[in-house]
Motif scaffolding. Structure first.
Motif, mmCIF file in Angstrom:
data_model
loop_
_atom_site.group_PDB
_atom_site.id
_atom_site.type_symbol
_atom_site.label_atom_id
_atom_site.label_comp_id
_atom_site.label_asym_id
_atom_site.label_seq_id
_atom_site.Cartn_x
_atom_site.Cartn_y
_atom_site.Cartn_z
ATOM 1 N N ILE A 42 46.515 29.335 43.523
ATOM 2 C CA ILE A 42 46.075 30.447 44.376
ATOM 3 C C ILE A 42 47.229 31.403 44.657
ATOM 4 O O ILE A 42 47.038 32.634 44.686
ATOM 5 C CB ILE A 42 45.488 29.912 45.697
ATOM 6 N N ILE A 43 48.431 30.882 44.849
ATOM 7 C CA ILE A 43 49.586 31.742 45.120
ATOM 8 C C ILE A 43 49.870 32.643 43.924
ATOM 9 O O ILE A 43 50.258 33.807 44.089
ATOM 10 C CB ILE A 43 50.809 30.885 45.491
ATOM 11 N N ASP A 44 49.651 32.121 42.708
ATOM 12 C CA ASP A 44 49.805 32.964 41.517
ATOM 13 C C ASP A 44 48.787 34.105 41.514
ATOM 14 O O ASP A 44 49.075 35.207 41.037
ATOM 15 C CB ASP A 44 49.632 32.128 40.251
ATOM 16 N N CYS A 45 47.576 33.830 42.044
ATOM 17 C CA CYS A 45 46.561 34.886 42.165
ATOM 18 C C CYS A 45 47.051 35.981 43.105
ATOM 19 O O CYS A 45 46.897 37.175 42.828
ATOM 20 C CB CYS A 45 45.248 34.321 42.702
ATOM 21 N N SER A 46 47.629 35.571 44.221
ATOM 22 C CA SER A 46 48.091 36.562 45.201
ATOM 23 C C SER A 46 49.163 37.458 44.599
ATOM 24 O O SER A 46 49.207 38.667 44.864
ATOM 25 C CB SER A 46 48.615 35.869 46.468
ATOM 26 N N LEU A 47 50.025 36.882 43.752
ATOM 27 C CA LEU A 47 51.057 37.689 43.094
ATOM 28 C C LEU A 47 50.419 38.817 42.288
ATOM 29 O O LEU A 47 50.872 39.962 42.315
ATOM 30 C CB LEU A 47 51.910 36.795 42.187
ATOM 31 N N GLY A 48 49.337 38.487 41.568
ATOM 32 C CA GLY A 48 48.656 39.503 40.762
ATOM 33 C C GLY A 48 48.115 40.641 41.593
ATOM 34 O O GLY A 48 48.230 41.816 41.211
ATOM 35 N N TYR A 49 47.540 40.321 42.755
ATOM 36 C CA TYR A 49 46.932 41.376 43.571
ATOM 37 C C TYR A 49 47.940 42.118 44.429
ATOM 38 O O TYR A 49 47.643 43.201 44.944
ATOM 39 C CB TYR A 49 45.788 40.792 44.397
#
Length: 296
Positions: free
Chosen positions: A100-107
């Motif tokens: 999930i933290i990797d997702c936040s990096l993208g956004y």
């Protein structure tokens, strides 16, 4: 409607949209046992089941049918549907596999990438602060590569697919809801065929078929459509600067959910990388604020 009340409603709509996107990983975790492929296919099916009645209620049904007869428009939305499927698929897979933290990096990166695309493809000029913000985010990504020894493919794929999706939708004359409807119609044959193949292979497409699972599956259309409509309402009413700042609620929520709810590891190297990206976000928001038109 009173202008102040209208503005307050627009802010609330945007906050609800970005807030829901921020906590959406919790929803995907709840149906993690379905698998990301089934979850994505079900999302397409139930999103279509949600948007079609809304088109009728909003009086946009005739325009939607007209657009379905436009071959050029269908081809354009086939491309945007492909980009959206990549974005949804990567997000669902990452949320269900502890990334999930990797997702936040993208956004966090996405708005900065939008600015870069605007400069390179739409002829928009970058301000000095915008250049610094993009450079800072790029260093953040490079830091992940050097210090963590891994390529942040999830974040970059999410940011890239959503930025290109935004560019594709920018070039379409369709509004938010009709556009989503056309995209889901284009994607529905693939989704249905995948669900049929999955079930014939002996794998469940309804989870445990409990009331809990069925409610979550049917709700996929609602949790997809509500934030989209909230964002569309906010985008029409709010200054770009305010909307630009509010959009960071989503990745902030995702980061907090990953770190504090599901206890995903956050190393010192990750914090250095995110620190550089957050610096880019701060510079980006500062530029938006400085560009805000003054009220005389």
């Amino acid at each position: 409607m009173n202008p102040e009340k209208s503005s307050a409603n627009a802010v609330l709509s945007a906050v609800i949209a970005f807030g829901l996107w921020g906590v959406l990983p919790v929803y995907w975790k709840q149906i993690g046992h379905l698998g990301s492929g089934v979850a994505l296919a079900q999302r397409v099916v139930w999103t279509l089941a949600t948007v079609l009645p809304l088109l009728m209620l909003r009086g946009e049904w005739t325009g939607f049918l007209r657009s379905m007869r436009d071959t050029r428009l269908l081809k354009a939305h086939a491309w945007s549907a492909f980009l959206l499927a990549i974005n949804w698929g990567v997000f669902v897979w990452a949320a269900q596999h502890g990334r999930i933290i990797d997702c936040s990096l993208g956004y966090f990166i996405n708005p900065l990438l939008n600015v870069l695309i605007g400069s390179r493809l739409l002829g928009e000029r970058l301000s000095r602060l915008q250049k610094f913000s993009i450079a800072s985010a790029a260093f953040g990504v490079l830091t992940q590569l050097i210090l963590l020894g891994r390529f942040p493919w999830i974040g970059l794929l999410l940011a890239g697919s959503f930025a290109l999706y935004g560019l594709a939708r920018r070039r379409s004359p369709l509004g938010s809801l009709p556009g989503l409807a056309v995209e889901t119609v284009v994607g529905i044959p693939v989704a249905v065929l995948y669900l049929i193949w999955t079930q014939q292979s002996g794998m469940p497409i309804w989870g445990t078929a409990s009331a809990h699972d069925l409610l979550l599956i049917v709700g996929l259309g609602i949790i997809t459509t509500i934030p989209l409509l909230g964002f569309a309402h906010g985008a029409r009413q709010l200054p770009f600067a305010l909307l630009g700042v509010l959009q960071f609620l989503a990745p902030t929520g995702q980061f907090m959910v990953g770190a504090f709810v599901y206890h995903e590891p956050v190393s010192t190297a990750s914090l250095v990388s995110f620190g550089l990206i957050w610096l880019g976000v701060l510079l980006f928001c500062s530029d938006l604020w400085l560009r805000k038109p003054s009220r005389a």
